[in-house]
Motif scaffolding. Structure first.
Motif, PDB file in Angstrom:
ATOM      1  N   VAL A 249      46.101  63.269-104.884  1.00 62.34           N
ATOM      2  CA  VAL A 249      45.126  62.177-104.856  1.00 62.34           C
ATOM      3  C   VAL A 249      45.748  60.913-104.263  1.00 62.34           C
ATOM      4  O   VAL A 249      46.850  60.510-104.664  1.00 62.34           O
ATOM      5  N   ALA A 250      45.041  60.302-103.309  1.00 59.48           N
ATOM      6  CA  ALA A 250      45.411  58.981-102.779  1.00 59.48           C
ATOM      7  C   ALA A 250      44.178  58.104-102.910  1.00 59.48           C
ATOM      8  O   ALA A 250      43.215  58.263-102.146  1.00 59.48           O
ATOM      9  N   HIS A 251      44.176  57.201-103.868  1.00 59.47           N
ATOM     10  CA  HIS A 251      42.981  56.414-104.193  1.00 59.47           C
ATOM     11  C   HIS A 251      43.195  54.943-103.834  1.00 59.47           C
ATOM     12  O   HIS A 251      43.132  54.572-102.665  1.00 59.47           O
ATOM     13  N   THR A 252      43.471  54.092-104.823  1.00 56.62           N
ATOM     14  CA  THR A 252      43.614  52.673-104.505  1.00 56.62           C
ATOM     15  C   THR A 252      44.868  52.388-103.680  1.00 56.62           C
ATOM     16  O   THR A 252      44.946  51.347-103.015  1.00 56.62           O
ATOM     17  N   ASN A 253      45.839  53.286-103.717  1.00 55.85           N
ATOM     18  CA  ASN A 253      46.990  53.120-102.824  1.00 55.85           C
ATOM     19  C   ASN A 253      46.577  53.337-101.368  1.00 55.85           C
ATOM     20  O   ASN A 253      47.135  52.722-100.446  1.00 55.85           O
ATOM     21  N   ALA A 254      45.574  54.199-101.134  1.00 50.94           N
ATOM     22  CA  ALA A 254      45.037  54.370 -99.781  1.00 50.94           C
ATOM     23  C   ALA A 254      44.086  53.224 -99.427  1.00 50.94           C
ATOM     24  O   ALA A 254      43.957  52.860 -98.254  1.00 50.94           O
TER      25      ALA A 254
ATOM     26  N   ARG B 287      51.714  51.363-105.170  1.00 53.27           N
ATOM     27  CA  ARG B 287      50.765  50.350-104.730  1.00 53.27           C
ATOM     28  C   ARG B 287      49.355  50.595-105.272  1.00 53.27           C
ATOM     29  O   ARG B 287      48.437  49.831-104.990  1.00 53.27           O
ATOM     30  N   ALA B 288      49.195  51.649-106.042  1.00 56.78           N
ATOM     31  CA  ALA B 288      47.906  51.903-106.687  1.00 56.78           C
ATOM     32  C   ALA B 288      47.702  50.919-107.833  1.00 56.78           C
ATOM     33  O   ALA B 288      48.664  50.378-108.401  1.00 56.78           O
ATOM     34  N   GLU B 289      46.435  50.660-108.162  1.00 61.86           N
ATOM     35  CA  GLU B 289      46.135  49.816-109.318  1.00 61.86           C
ATOM     36  C   GLU B 289      46.674  50.474-110.588  1.00 61.86           C
ATOM     37  O   GLU B 289      46.779  51.707-110.673  1.00 61.86           O
ATOM     38  N   GLN B 290      46.999  49.654-111.591  1.00 57.46           N
ATOM     39  CA  GLN B 290      47.608  50.178-112.814  1.00 57.46           C
ATOM     40  C   GLN B 290      46.704  51.176-113.525  1.00 57.46           C
ATOM     41  O   GLN B 290      47.191  52.098-114.198  1.00 57.46           O
ATOM     42  N   TRP B 291      45.395  51.002-113.407  1.00 61.39           N
ATOM     43  CA  TRP B 291      44.465  51.887-114.103  1.00 61.39           C
ATOM     44  C   TRP B 291      44.246  53.210-113.367  1.00 61.39           C
ATOM     45  O   TRP B 291      43.600  54.121-113.903  1.00 61.39           O
ATOM     46  N   ASP B 292      44.769  53.320-112.163  1.00 63.02           N
ATOM     47  CA  ASP B 292      44.464  54.450-111.303  1.00 63.02           C
ATOM     48  C   ASP B 292      45.299  55.678-111.668  1.00 63.02           C
ATOM     49  O   ASP B 292      46.298  55.584-112.397  1.00 63.02           O
ATOM     50  N   ALA B 293      44.889  56.842-111.144  1.00 59.51           N
ATOM     51  CA  ALA B 293      45.619  58.097-111.363  1.00 59.51           C
ATOM     52  C   ALA B 293      45.780  58.786-110.021  1.00 59.51           C
ATOM     53  O   ALA B 293      44.869  59.469-109.550  1.00 59.51           O
ATOM     54  N   VAL B 294      46.930  58.558-109.376  1.00 61.84           N
ATOM     55  CA  VAL B 294      47.163  59.091-108.044  1.00 61.84           C
ATOM     56  C   VAL B 294      48.363  60.031-108.057  1.00 61.84           C
ATOM     57  O   VAL B 294      49.099  60.106-109.031  1.00 61.84           O
TER      58      VAL B 294
END
Length: 285
Positions: A98-103, A19-26
């Motif tokens: 790391v939990a970024h845009t998925n969080a 569910r993170a954005e495609q550009w993200d690194a989680v």
């Protein structure tokens, strides 16, 4: 004592990486999946002082909101500050997840924690996740106060409720304007002005508001704006996330000890208020 892989599986269930954005690194940046973990530290940024805190605590896992390597790299040499972070983590047996845009998009997510810190009641997502049949996930939150209050008072409430930073909270609008409904978005939120206007709220609180988007938003509607430090709007998530892991630990009998870093990793360290000068714009007549 659980294995790191068990904890990561639980965290991925809370904040699915897909569910993170495609550009993200989680996800897991470093760490041995078979290693046993009894302490976990939550923080916003994977910077040196936070890593040193994790080492001093004896934590086996550091969970951060912001990625260490967002755009990839060709080296983890300890001569670079990010490479040194990796070397320190591995040398002391500390995993990094790391939990970024998925969080950001989770239910509850980063903006739920921000709303709770501000004493707001969440009504729903600002930008609903089209893949969520329940309509609870998504970016940002639409909220309301228990009773209307002047914008100036709400700005003071926000400043008192969030971590202390050099920036504090800036507001745009009539200080006496009554605020009842508020949209919030943890982190950078000036890409969501169209959705905020469509929501018809009285005010919007987020971070990293730039001059042109903010100016245009104020020209197009009476929407009040509140701009807090990026770090400050996301730190409440650390406490929320730690509580979520605590609940999972209790349910699974893991006996984990969770900690939340209180290090202020906002890059700005000082603020000088404007001193009106009679020859400069904005000085009183």
């Amino acid at each position: 004592m659980p294995a790191l892989s068990d904890i990561i599986s639980a965290l991925d269930a809370l904040w699915p990486p897909e569910r993170a954005e495609q550009w993200d690194a989680v996800g897991l940046v470093c760490g041995d999946p078979d290693a046993q973990v009894d302490r976990v530290l939550f923080a916003v940024d994977p910077v040196a002082e936070v890593v040193e805190e994790a080492v001093a605590l004896g934590a086996g896992l550091l969970v951060t909101h912001h990625p260490l390597y967002l755009r990839g790299t060709t080296t983890v040499a300890a001569s670079t500050f990010k490479g040194k972070v990796v070397h320190t983590l591995i040398r002391h047996g500390v995993a990094l997840h790391v939990a970024h845009t998925n969080a950001d998009r989770a239910d509850p997510g980063v903006s739920d924690a921000l709303a709770a810190a501000l004493g707001l009641r969440v009504l729903g997502p600002l930008v609903p996740d089209p893949d969520d049949p329940g309509g609870a996930r998504g970016l940002g939150r639409i909220c309301e106060l228990d009773a209307p209050m002047p914008l100036a008072d709400f700005a003071r409430r926000a400043a008192a409720s969030l971590p202390v930073t050099a920036q504090g909270v800036r507001a745009a609008g009539d200080p006496e304007q009554q605020v009842r409904t508020v949209a919030v978005c943890g982190g950078s939120g000036d890409s969501l002005f169209d959705q905020v206007r469509a929501a018809g709220v009285d005010a919007y609180l987020t971070a990293d508001l730039r001059h042109h988007p903010a100016s245009e938003a104020r020209q197009q509607s009476p929407l009040a704006l509140l701009d807090a430090a990026h770090f400050a709007t996301e730190w409440p998530w650390c406490e929320q996330a730690a509580a979520q892991l605590d609940a999972l630990s209790e349910r699974n009998g893991w006996g984990l000890r969770t900690h939340v870093s209180r290090a202020v990793t906002d890059p700005w360290t000082a603020h000088a208020a404007s001193d009106p000068h009679p020859d400069l714009p904005g000085a009183p007549n």
